[in-house]
Enzyme design. Structure first.
Site, short mmCIF file in Angstrom:
data_model
loop_
_atom_site.label_atom_id
_atom_site.label_comp_id
_atom_site.label_asym_id
_atom_site.label_seq_id
_atom_site.Cartn_x
_atom_site.Cartn_y
_atom_site.Cartn_z
N SER A 11 -15.43 3.28 2.13
CA SER A 11 -14.73 4.56 2.01
C SER A 11 -15.67 5.74 1.77
CB SER A 11 -13.66 4.49 0.91
OG SER A 11 -12.66 3.60 1.32
N LYS A 66 -5.02 -1.90 -8.07
CA LYS A 66 -3.94 -1.28 -7.28
C LYS A 66 -2.56 -1.39 -7.96
CE LYS A 66 -5.74 -1.53 -2.57
NZ LYS A 66 -5.54 -2.00 -1.21
N ASN A 114 -2.71 2.85 -3.58
CA ASN A 114 -4.11 2.90 -3.13
C ASN A 114 -4.64 4.33 -3.06
OD1 ASN A 114 -3.03 3.93 -0.73
ND2 ASN A 114 -4.48 2.82 0.56
N ASP A 166 -1.74 2.02 2.77
CA ASP A 166 -2.05 0.77 3.49
C ASP A 166 -0.94 0.44 4.49
OD1 ASP A 166 -4.49 0.21 2.30
OD2 ASP A 166 -3.62 -1.01 0.69
N GLY A 199 -1.80 -7.90 -2.76
CA GLY A 199 -1.42 -6.50 -2.62
C GLY A 199 -1.37 -6.05 -1.17
N ALA A 200 -2.35 -6.46 -0.36
CA ALA A 200 -2.38 -6.02 1.04
C ALA A 200 -1.22 -6.64 1.81
CB ALA A 200 -3.71 -6.41 1.67
N LEU A 250 -6.79 -8.29 8.50
CA LEU A 250 -7.01 -7.12 7.65
C LEU A 250 -8.47 -7.05 7.21
CD1 LEU A 250 -4.03 -6.78 7.73
CD2 LEU A 250 -3.97 -6.63 5.25
N GLY A 299 -9.46 -5.40 11.48
CA GLY A 299 -9.03 -4.65 10.30
C GLY A 299 -9.56 -3.22 10.25
P1 NAP Z 1 -5.53 -9.92 -3.34
O1 NAP Z 1 -4.38 -9.17 -3.91
O2 NAP Z 1 -6.63 -10.39 -4.24
O3 NAP Z 1 -4.92 -11.18 -2.54
C1 NAP Z 1 -5.77 -12.16 -1.98
C2 NAP Z 1 -4.96 -13.10 -1.06
O4 NAP Z 1 -5.89 -14.01 -0.47
C3 NAP Z 1 -3.92 -13.96 -1.81
O5 NAP Z 1 -2.83 -14.21 -0.96
C4 NAP Z 1 -4.71 -15.25 -2.07
O6 NAP Z 1 -3.89 -16.39 -2.20
C5 NAP Z 1 -5.49 -15.37 -0.78
N1 NAP Z 1 -6.69 -16.19 -0.95
C6 NAP Z 1 -7.83 -15.85 -1.60
N2 NAP Z 1 -8.70 -16.90 -1.57
C7 NAP Z 1 -8.09 -17.89 -0.88
C8 NAP Z 1 -8.47 -19.22 -0.51
N3 NAP Z 1 -9.68 -19.73 -0.84
N4 NAP Z 1 -7.59 -19.97 0.20
C9 NAP Z 1 -6.36 -19.47 0.55
N5 NAP Z 1 -5.95 -18.24 0.21
C10 NAP Z 1 -6.80 -17.45 -0.50
O7 NAP Z 1 -6.30 -9.05 -2.23
P2 NAP Z 1 -5.65 -7.93 -1.28
O8 NAP Z 1 -5.80 -6.60 -1.90
O9 NAP Z 1 -4.28 -8.38 -0.89
O10 NAP Z 1 -6.66 -7.96 -0.02
C11 NAP Z 1 -6.65 -9.04 0.90
C12 NAP Z 1 -7.66 -8.74 2.02
O11 NAP Z 1 -7.22 -7.62 2.78
C13 NAP Z 1 -9.06 -8.37 1.49
O12 NAP Z 1 -10.03 -9.00 2.29
C14 NAP Z 1 -9.14 -6.87 1.67
O13 NAP Z 1 -10.46 -6.41 1.92
C15 NAP Z 1 -8.29 -6.69 2.93
N6 NAP Z 1 -7.72 -5.33 3.04
C16 NAP Z 1 -8.03 -4.62 4.15
C17 NAP Z 1 -7.50 -3.35 4.30
C18 NAP Z 1 -7.85 -2.56 5.52
O14 NAP Z 1 -7.71 -1.34 5.49
N7 NAP Z 1 -8.26 -3.20 6.62
C19 NAP Z 1 -6.66 -2.79 3.31
C20 NAP Z 1 -6.36 -3.57 2.20
C21 NAP Z 1 -6.91 -4.84 2.06
P3 NAP Z 1 -3.32 -16.85 -3.65
O15 NAP Z 1 -2.20 -15.90 -3.98
O16 NAP Z 1 -2.87 -18.23 -3.41
O17 NAP Z 1 -4.49 -16.72 -4.61
#
Ligand code: NAP
Length: 310
Positions: free
Chosen positions: A32, A81, A102, A117, A144-145, A237, A260
């Site tokens: 960012s 978030k 966000n 998002d 969150g995403a 993403l 993403g």
């Molecule tokens: P978060 O709230 O920490 O959620 C993480 C997710 O990944 C949960 O569903 C978690 O499952 C799963 N996960 C993590 N490790 C895992 C594993 N070893 N095996 C299976 N599932 C696993 O993170 P978030 O904010 O939602 O972000 C998720 C991704 O989206 C990140 O990589 C972030 O960089 C990306 N993102 C991109 C954008 C964009 O603009 N492109 C915007 C936002 C986010 P559990 O619930 O089972 O732990």
């Protein structure tokens, strides 16, 4: 190259420079600052975007500090978030339904929270030529995403959204929360292994887990022994690396892919417009991020600039 950095010509700091930044932990990998500082420089705005590493115990002080120190606003990233909601004076309906913020805007001394998002995800899908109306969508992840993506798809007219997650209870909670706001959409919660059973009714598959994100680039939420159905549009993403293992699997199967990067740009553009009141220079923001990501992937592959030029 693990810290995101790029030189932005034309960036200067004066006595009147407006401040924005990103509250998170860690924040050194965030793209960012690169994206927004390139946009400020391109429009000749006397603004600067800074990383703001904040420990969870200090979140309240940090958010109040934005107002105290005259910031125009901030982005909020992992892990704040959801926690940030309690420190804000007002939040948008999107942020309320998603349960996460966000973007913060300091407006007439009030701290206002929004979530770009969701709109960023849909803008990227539409840009890729995909129409989400009436579709069946499979969303991997329930963090969150994923909440933003599921809300966005429901808002955009999806008929059914299935949420697959490692901890299935979290997927159930997501579906239950969304069902309260989207009465005409069917939601289903399933364990992550059930992705094997996705059938031809589905047209969209989204990775909203963090699997595949740098530096764990060999990971994918899709089983290695199963081809991704070729009729799907497959969206990740994760944008670092630009082409994740999941997208490589999808490309190999002949599916349409959406990286993403588009969502990153459009969620940033939404925040930029709320803070500055200027239309975001989307092409500049995309170019700045792409330059960095391409440089990073070359560095990872050990390719020198000389080799590229040669
Ligand atoms: P978060 O709230 O920490 O959620 C993480 C997710 O990944 C949960 O569903 C978690 O499952 C799963 N996960 C993590 N490790 C895992 C594993 N070893 N095996 C299976 N599932 C696993 O993170 P978030 O904010 O939602 O972000 C998720 C991704 O989206 C990140 O990589 C972030 O960089 C990306 N993102 C991109 C954008 C964009 O603009 N492109 C915007 C936002 C986010 P559990 O619930 O089972 O732990």
């Amino acid at each position: 190259m693990n810290q995101a950095q790029i030189n932005v010509s034309g960036l200067r700091i004066t006595g009147c420079t407006r401040l924005v930044g990103v509250l998170g932990l860690p924040v050194e990998h965030s793209l960012s600052p690169i994206m927004h500082n390139a946009a400020f420089a391109a429009l000749g705005l006397d603004w600067v975007y800074v990383p703001l590493p904040v420990y969870p115990d200090h979140l309240g002080e940090a958010v109040r500090g934005l107002r105290a120190m005259g910031f125009a606003g901030a982005n909020v990233t992992v892990p704040h978030k959801q926690a940030v909601l309690r420190y804000l004076d007002d939040v948008s309906e999107d942020a309320l339904v998603i349960g996460a913020v966000n973007t913060i805007v300091v407006r007439n001394d009030d701290l206002y929270g929004d979530n770009t998002d969701a709109s960023g995800f849909i803008a990227a899908l539409v840009e890729a030529g995909f129409d989400p109306r009436g579709i069946y969508a499979a969303v991997l992840g329930a963090g969150g995403a994923a909440r933003a993506v599921v809300h966005a798809l429901a808002n955009a007219g999806a008929r059914q959204v299935c949420v697959y997650n490692r901890h299935v209870q979290r997927a159930h909670e997501l579906c239950r929360d969304m069902a309260r706001f989207h009465l005409d959409v069917r939601f289903e919660a399933l364990p992550l292994d059930a992705v094997r059973e996705i059938d031809e009714d589905f047209s969209l598959l989204v990775n909203a887990t963090s699997l595949g994100m740098w530096p764990e680039t060999e990971a994918s939420p899709w089983p290695v022994d199963l081809p991704i159905p070729a009729h799907l549009t497959v969206c990740d993403l994760v944008y670092r690396p630009l082409e994740t293992m999941f997208l490589t699997q999808a490309r190999a199967a002949g599916a349409e892919i959406v990286s993403g990067l588009g969502m990153l740009i459009y969620q940033g553009a939404g925040a930029f417009e709320m803070w500055t009141g200027h239309p975001a220079p989307v092409h500049v923001m995309r170019q700045a991020c792409q330059e960095f990501l391409v440089m990073e992937s070359r560095a990872e592959a050990g390719v020198t600039e000389q080799q590229v030029a040669g």
